[in-house]
Design a protein around this motif. Structure first.
Motif, PDB file in Angstrom:
ATOM      1  N   THR A 148      46.907  35.970  44.608  1.00 43.71           N
ATOM      2  CA  THR A 148      47.779  36.846  45.393  1.00 43.71           C
ATOM      3  C   THR A 148      48.949  37.410  44.590  1.00 43.71           C
ATOM      4  OG1 THR A 148      49.068  34.959  46.204  1.00 43.71           O
ATOM      5  CG2 THR A 148      47.215  35.721  47.579  1.00 43.71           C
ATOM      6  N   SER A 149      49.070  37.021  43.312  1.00 43.24           N
ATOM      7  CA  SER A 149      50.125  37.636  42.507  1.00 43.24           C
ATOM      8  C   SER A 149      49.699  39.025  42.032  1.00 43.24           C
ATOM      9  CB  SER A 149      50.521  36.744  41.324  1.00 43.24           C
ATOM     10  OG  SER A 149      49.440  36.595  40.447  1.00 43.24           O
ATOM     11  N   ASN A 150      48.410  39.343  42.170  1.00 46.31           N
ATOM     12  CA  ASN A 150      47.933  40.709  41.892  1.00 46.31           C
ATOM     13  C   ASN A 150      48.285  41.607  43.071  1.00 46.31           C
ATOM     14  OD1 ASN A 150      46.688  40.110  39.397  1.00 46.31           O
ATOM     15  ND2 ASN A 150      44.868  39.362  40.449  1.00 46.31           N
ATOM     16  N   ASP A 151      48.334  42.907  42.835  1.00 47.44           N
ATOM     17  CA  ASP A 151      48.638  43.817  43.938  1.00 47.44           C
ATOM     18  C   ASP A 151      47.492  43.790  44.957  1.00 47.44           C
ATOM     19  OD1 ASP A 151      46.703  46.066  43.527  1.00 47.44           O
ATOM     20  OD2 ASP A 151      47.832  46.366  41.684  1.00 47.44           O
ATOM     21  N   LEU A 152      47.774  44.250  46.153  1.00 43.15           N
ATOM     22  CA  LEU A 152      46.811  44.150  47.253  1.00 43.15           C
ATOM     23  C   LEU A 152      45.504  44.879  46.969  1.00 43.15           C
ATOM     24  CD1 LEU A 152      49.122  44.483  50.385  1.00 43.15           C
ATOM     25  CD2 LEU A 152      47.820  42.462  49.667  1.00 43.15           C
ATOM     26  N   GLU A 153      45.587  46.014  46.352  1.00 44.07           N
ATOM     27  CA  GLU A 153      44.363  46.752  46.062  1.00 44.07           C
ATOM     28  C   GLU A 153      43.479  45.961  45.098  1.00 44.07           C
ATOM     29  OE1 GLU A 153      43.268  51.317  45.397  1.00 44.07           O
ATOM     30  OE2 GLU A 153      44.455  50.482  43.743  1.00 44.07           O
ATOM     31  N   MET A 154      44.077  45.350  44.078  1.00 42.22           N
ATOM     32  CA  MET A 154      43.310  44.529  43.143  1.00 42.22           C
ATOM     33  C   MET A 154      42.700  43.333  43.876  1.00 42.22           C
ATOM     34  SD  MET A 154      42.088  43.858  40.182  1.00 42.22           S
ATOM     35  CE  MET A 154      42.952  44.871  39.014  1.00 42.22           C
ATOM     36  N   GLN A 155      43.452  42.722  44.785  1.00 46.24           N
ATOM     37  CA  GLN A 155      42.920  41.610  45.567  1.00 46.24           C
ATOM     38  C   GLN A 155      41.692  42.054  46.365  1.00 46.24           C
ATOM     39  OE1 GLN A 155      45.897  39.331  47.857  1.00 46.24           O
ATOM     40  NE2 GLN A 155      47.443  40.249  46.517  1.00 46.24           N
ATOM     41  N   LEU A 156      41.764  43.238  46.945  1.00 47.02           N
ATOM     42  CA  LEU A 156      40.630  43.754  47.709  1.00 47.02           C
ATOM     43  C   LEU A 156      39.423  43.986  46.803  1.00 47.02           C
ATOM     44  CD1 LEU A 156      39.371  44.805  50.333  1.00 47.02           C
ATOM     45  CD2 LEU A 156      40.401  47.047  49.817  1.00 47.02           C
ATOM     46  N   PHE A 157      39.638  44.584  45.639  1.00 48.90           N
ATOM     47  CA  PHE A 157      38.541  44.824  44.709  1.00 48.90           C
ATOM     48  C   PHE A 157      37.876  43.512  44.306  1.00 48.90           C
ATOM     49  CE2 PHE A 157      40.480  48.986  42.780  1.00 48.90           C
ATOM     50  CZ  PHE A 157      40.258  49.645  43.972  1.00 48.90           C
ATOM     51  N   VAL A 158      38.700  42.522  43.973  1.00 47.17           N
ATOM     52  CA  VAL A 158      38.162  41.224  43.553  1.00 47.17           C
ATOM     53  C   VAL A 158      37.420  40.554  44.699  1.00 47.17           C
ATOM     54  CG1 VAL A 158      38.792  38.896  42.800  1.00 47.17           C
ATOM     55  CG2 VAL A 158      39.863  40.880  41.718  1.00 47.17           C
ATOM     56  N   LEU A 159      37.994  40.596  45.898  1.00 45.54           N
ATOM     57  CA  LEU A 159      37.345  39.963  47.046  1.00 45.54           C
ATOM     58  C   LEU A 159      35.993  40.617  47.330  1.00 45.54           C
ATOM     59  CD1 LEU A 159      37.280  37.904  49.296  1.00 45.54           C
ATOM     60  CD2 LEU A 159      38.658  39.480  50.687  1.00 45.54           C
ATOM     61  N   LEU A 160      35.939  41.921  47.277  1.00 46.98           N
ATOM     62  CA  LEU A 160      34.667  42.608  47.489  1.00 46.98           C
ATOM     63  C   LEU A 160      33.646  42.206  46.416  1.00 46.98           C
ATOM     64  CD1 LEU A 160      35.982  46.136  48.495  1.00 46.98           C
ATOM     65  CD2 LEU A 160      34.501  44.674  49.919  1.00 46.98           C
ATOM     66  N   HIS A 161      34.090  42.155  45.166  1.00 49.83           N
ATOM     67  CA  HIS A 161      33.197  41.773  44.075  1.00 49.83           C
ATOM     68  C   HIS A 161      32.675  40.348  44.262  1.00 49.83           C
ATOM     69  CE1 HIS A 161      31.525  41.231  40.089  1.00 49.83           C
ATOM     70  NE2 HIS A 161      32.309  40.178  39.919  1.00 49.83           N
TER      71      HIS A 161
END
Length: 146
Positions: A53-66
């Motif tokens: 969660t220290s990454n920005d929200l968009e990066m979190q979404l990309f990672v979660l989708l991946h």
């Protein structure tokens, strides 16, 4: 990408999808590892996805989708047929892992579309290309301990 509220809703939507369809819990942690963890010797272990969660929200979404893409691939009955060897110590095994990584990004994009998540195409492409480039380098060089 949209505003922060929409990204948070998208994250929650993916989390709900994973729990409902695969019983996979998502751990949002400041020191999360951005990985899907499961016990390969326990077929009943649904695993957990750890998101930093220290990454920005968009990066979190990309990672979660991946990582959701990995879950979806690994739950396919024919997973071992399509990805027969994942021995990190061999080039062949690393190529199979790279093949899974590419497939997980494709599954992630399909999932986003299925869930109605609007991704910024240029940032999505930049993100997955950077991630895959790291894997390409790793395939040729291997791990430090190999």
């Amino acid at each position: 990408m949209s505003d922060e509220r929409e990204i948070k809703q998208d994250l929650a939507h993916v989390e709900h999808y994973l729990m409902e369809n695969y019983e996979v819990y998502v751990a949002l942690e400041e020191d999360g590892l951005d990985e899907y963890w499961f016990d390969p010797d326990d077929p009943d272990d649904p695993g957990v996805i750890s998101i930093n969660t220290s990454n920005d929200l968009e990066m979190q979404l990309f990672v979660l989708l991946h990582e959701a893409g990995h879950v979806m691939l690994r739950r396919q009955q024919e997973f071992s047929k399509y990805f027969p060897d994942s021995n990190r110590a061999t080039v062949d095994g690393r190529i199979e892992i790279l093949k899974e990584e590419v497939s997980a990004w494709l599954k992630a994009q399909e999932l986003a579309e299925d869930l109605g998540i609007q991704l910024d195409a240029s940032r999505w492409e930049l993100n997955y290309r950077q991630a895959l480039f790291q894997y390409v380098e790793w395939v040729s060089k291997g791990d430090c301990n190999d």
